[in-house]
Design a protein around this motif. Structure first.
Motif, PDB file in Angstrom:
ATOM      1  N   ASP A 286      10.283  -5.598  40.723  1.00  0.00           N
ATOM      2  CA  ASP A 286       8.968  -4.960  40.771  1.00  0.00           C
ATOM      3  C   ASP A 286       7.834  -5.986  40.796  1.00  0.00           C
ATOM      4  N   PHE A 287       7.892  -6.938  39.867  1.00  0.00           N
ATOM      5  CA  PHE A 287       6.858  -7.976  39.839  1.00  0.00           C
ATOM      6  C   PHE A 287       6.970  -8.851  41.077  1.00  0.00           C
ATOM      7  N   PHE A 288       8.200  -9.347  41.344  1.00  0.00           N
ATOM      8  CA  PHE A 288       8.460 -10.084  42.581  1.00  0.00           C
ATOM      9  C   PHE A 288       9.024  -9.127  43.632  1.00  0.00           C
ATOM     10  N   LYS A 289       8.978  -9.540  44.874  1.00  0.00           N
ATOM     11  CA  LYS A 289       9.554  -8.748  45.959  1.00  0.00           C
ATOM     12  C   LYS A 289      11.074  -8.694  45.839  1.00  0.00           C
ATOM     13  N   GLY A 290      11.645  -9.774  45.309  1.00  0.00           N
ATOM     14  CA  GLY A 290      13.093  -9.864  45.157  1.00  0.00           C
ATOM     15  C   GLY A 290      13.461 -11.262  44.703  1.00  0.00           C
ATOM     16  N   VAL A 291      14.751 -11.530  44.611  1.00  0.00           N
ATOM     17  CA  VAL A 291      15.219 -12.829  44.131  1.00  0.00           C
ATOM     18  C   VAL A 291      16.251 -13.403  45.084  1.00  0.00           C
ATOM     19  N   GLN A 292      16.442 -14.714  44.956  1.00  0.00           N
ATOM     20  CA  GLN A 292      17.483 -15.419  45.706  1.00  0.00           C
ATOM     21  C   GLN A 292      18.175 -16.392  44.761  1.00  0.00           C
ATOM     22  N   LYS A 293      19.465 -16.244  44.574  1.00  0.00           N
ATOM     23  CA  LYS A 293      20.233 -17.153  43.727  1.00  0.00           C
ATOM     24  C   LYS A 293      20.767 -18.281  44.598  1.00  0.00           C
ATOM     25  N   THR A 294      20.407 -19.494  44.234  1.00  0.00           N
ATOM     26  CA  THR A 294      20.686 -20.636  45.114  1.00  0.00           C
ATOM     27  C   THR A 294      21.900 -21.458  44.706  1.00  0.00           C
ATOM     28  N   GLY A 295      22.303 -21.373  43.453  1.00  0.00           N
ATOM     29  CA  GLY A 295      23.449 -22.139  42.991  1.00  0.00           C
ATOM     30  C   GLY A 295      23.145 -23.568  42.571  1.00  0.00           C
ATOM     31  N   GLY A 296      21.906 -24.019  42.719  1.00  0.00           N
ATOM     32  CA  GLY A 296      21.554 -25.384  42.324  1.00  0.00           C
ATOM     33  C   GLY A 296      20.053 -25.585  42.335  1.00  0.00           C
ATOM     34  N   HIS A 297      19.569 -26.468  41.465  1.00  0.00           N
ATOM     35  CA  HIS A 297      18.128 -26.708  41.381  1.00  0.00           C
ATOM     36  C   HIS A 297      17.592 -27.334  42.664  1.00  0.00           C
TER      37      HIS A 297
ATOM     38  N   MET B 186       6.340 -12.032  47.067  1.00  0.00           N
ATOM     39  CA  MET B 186       7.073 -13.301  46.971  1.00  0.00           C
ATOM     40  C   MET B 186       8.526 -13.091  46.545  1.00  0.00           C
ATOM     41  N   THR B 187       9.396 -13.896  47.131  1.00  0.00           N
ATOM     42  CA  THR B 187      10.796 -13.945  46.717  1.00  0.00           C
ATOM     43  C   THR B 187      10.976 -15.110  45.762  1.00  0.00           C
ATOM     44  N   TRP B 188      11.593 -14.842  44.627  1.00  0.00           N
ATOM     45  CA  TRP B 188      11.797 -15.845  43.579  1.00  0.00           C
ATOM     46  C   TRP B 188      13.202 -16.437  43.708  1.00  0.00           C
ATOM     47  N   ALA B 189      13.281 -17.751  43.846  1.00  0.00           N
ATOM     48  CA  ALA B 189      14.561 -18.448  43.931  1.00  0.00           C
ATOM     49  C   ALA B 189      14.866 -19.147  42.613  1.00  0.00           C
ATOM     50  N   TYR B 190      16.104 -19.014  42.140  1.00  0.00           N
ATOM     51  CA  TYR B 190      16.545 -19.727  40.947  1.00  0.00           C
ATOM     52  C   TYR B 190      18.028 -20.051  41.102  1.00  0.00           C
ATOM     53  N   SER B 191      18.474 -21.031  40.353  1.00  0.00           N
ATOM     54  CA  SER B 191      19.838 -21.526  40.547  1.00  0.00           C
ATOM     55  C   SER B 191      20.891 -20.562  40.042  1.00  0.00           C
TER      56      SER B 191
ATOM     57  N   ILE C  19       8.767 -18.862  45.891  1.00  0.00           N
ATOM     58  CA  ILE C  19       8.568 -19.565  44.622  1.00  0.00           C
ATOM     59  C   ILE C  19       9.939 -19.859  44.026  1.00  0.00           C
ATOM     60  N   GLY C  20      10.050 -20.998  43.370  1.00  0.00           N
ATOM     61  CA  GLY C  20      11.312 -21.358  42.743  1.00  0.00           C
ATOM     62  C   GLY C  20      11.086 -21.926  41.362  1.00  0.00           C
ATOM     63  N   THR C  21      12.112 -21.837  40.534  1.00  0.00           N
ATOM     64  CA  THR C  21      12.042 -22.432  39.201  1.00  0.00           C
ATOM     65  C   THR C  21      13.186 -23.418  39.047  1.00  0.00           C
ATOM     66  N   THR C  22      12.841 -24.630  38.610  1.00  0.00           N
ATOM     67  CA  THR C  22      13.805 -25.724  38.468  1.00  0.00           C
ATOM     68  C   THR C  22      13.439 -26.549  37.244  1.00  0.00           C
ATOM     69  N   PHE C  23      14.286 -27.524  36.944  1.00  0.00           N
ATOM     70  CA  PHE C  23      13.895 -28.477  35.908  1.00  0.00           C
ATOM     71  C   PHE C  23      12.814 -29.382  36.491  1.00  0.00           C
ATOM     72  N   ASP C  24      12.033 -29.992  35.620  1.00  0.00           N
ATOM     73  CA  ASP C  24      10.898 -30.826  36.001  1.00  0.00           C
ATOM     74  C   ASP C  24      11.346 -32.306  36.085  1.00  0.00           C
ATOM     75  N   ASP C  25      11.121 -33.036  37.133  1.00  0.00           N
ATOM     76  CA  ASP C  25      10.753 -32.575  38.459  1.00  0.00           C
ATOM     77  C   ASP C  25      11.940 -32.869  39.366  1.00  0.00           C
ATOM     78  N   VAL C  26      12.611 -31.819  39.755  1.00  0.00           N
ATOM     79  CA  VAL C  26      13.820 -31.955  40.560  1.00  0.00           C
ATOM     80  C   VAL C  26      13.557 -32.739  41.844  1.00  0.00           C
ATOM     81  N   ARG C  27      12.339 -32.712  42.321  1.00  0.00           N
ATOM     82  CA  ARG C  27      12.020 -33.377  43.585  1.00  0.00           C
ATOM     83  C   ARG C  27      12.193 -34.883  43.518  1.00  0.00           C
ATOM     84  N   ASP C  28      12.055 -35.447  42.322  1.00  0.00           N
ATOM     85  CA  ASP C  28      12.238 -36.891  42.171  1.00  0.00           C
ATOM     86  C   ASP C  28      13.648 -37.320  42.555  1.00  0.00           C
TER      87      ASP C  28
END
Length: 314
Positions: free
Chosen positions: A188-199, A153-158, A213-222
């Motif tokens: 190592d744990f993840f395949k790699g990361v992606q910096k997105t610049g925003g939640h 998995m690639t991990w995305a974060y802002s 997979i991504g990490t954001t504030f709860d719940d950005v989708r709203d």
């Protein structure tokens, strides 16, 4: 464990050099009050968009105008490229009012003499959580499932200086899966990361399959349903972090005490101004403003130190 501090220090240095190379002195001149504090002729209010920068920049202009009218000074709303650049701008006094997240304030106060004067209130409280988001068809349904699937998995974060986008999720994952440092977590744990610049960009990257997979504030989708009506159908939340103190209004401690109090009172007065609270909500999802103190953010310092940082508790 020391690699995190090196990693974040590098981010700070790069951002600082960029800020120093491109910034202009927007203070409009300054003087000293009888108390010896700085009293700029014009105040600059800096913020880093967590979502659409153009929309937020235009939305913040009425806020700056009203704040200026209330305290009797011109106030400019300025969009910053990152939290690190905002920290540096506060440190060199080209910005006098900063909207900083918890981790941003902790970094700022560790490097410069800062005063946190206010914090936000959302959903009736002064804390929030970060969330882990994956596509709805992902085989991952919980954090435990990452044991098997994270390596693919690639991990995305802002941003690496984002409290909910990076710091708290990184700390939780390292503790949960006994990972030594952030380099191992990312590569190592993840395949790699992606910096997105925003939640919102993080959630979109996951929804569109650009990240797993991504990490954001709860719940950005709203905040995204209007423009992305199917985002909740196409994604799912698989976990949350511990509670995080809400973001801040921070000023340099060198600012004149009387001026600082005027700024604080002006923001608190917006609680009784429906138009201003609506603007605050549109900019950063604030529903009210309350007073803050430095010790409110000790839990963030502790989290950072557990990751290998080195910030003293005041």
């Amino acid at each position: 464990m020391k690699r995190l501090s090196v990693f974040l220090a590098a981010i700070m240095i790069v951002s600082m050099l960029a800020a120093c190379g491109n910034s202009e002195d927007n203070s409009g001149g300054s003087g000293n009050s009888e108390g010896g504090g700085e009293t700029p002729e014009k105040l600059v209010m800096g913020f880093v968009p967590s979502q659409d920068s153009g929309k937020i920049a235009s939305t913040a202009e009425p806020l700056a105008k009203k704040l200026g009218e209330t305290i009797g000074k011109d106030v400019e709303a300025k969009t910053m490229t990152s939290y690190s650049s905002l920290v540096e701008a506060l440190g060199n006094n080209t910005v006098q009012i900063g909207f900083l997240p918890a981790f941003g304030y902790v970094l700022a106060s560790s490097k410069y003499d800062m005063d946190v004067i206010l914090k936000s209130k959302r959903n009736g409280g002064t804390t929030y959580t970060a969330q882990y988001i994956v596509r709805a068809d992902s085989p991952v349904d919980s954090l435990d499932d990452l044991k098997t699937h994270a390596k693919d998995m690639t991990w995305a974060y802002s941003d690496a200086s984002s409290t909910s986008g990076y710091l708290y999720p990184a700390a939780q994952l390292m503790k949960t899966f006994d990972i030594d440092n952030t380099t191992a977590l990312q590569n190592d744990f993840f395949k790699g990361v992606q910096k997105t610049g925003g939640h919102d960009n993080t959630a979109i990257a996951v929804m569109n399959g650009q990240a797993d997979i991504g990490t954001t504030f709860d719940d950005v989708r709203d905040t995204m349903v209007k423009d992305n009506p199917k985002i909740k159908d196409k994604t799912k939340i698989i976990g949350h972090t511990a509670k995080i103190p809400n973001d801040t209004v921070t000023v340099p401690a060198s600012l004149d005490d009387e001026l600082t109090q005027k700024i604080k009172k002006a923001f608190l007065s917006f609680n009784n101004n429906e138009k201003m609270i609506k603007i605050m909500n549109e900019v950063y999802n604030w529903e009210a403003i309350v007073e803050a103190k430095d010790s409110d953010y000790d839990v963030v310092r502790e989290t950072y130190n557990k990751l290998g940082g080195n910030i003293s508790l005041n």
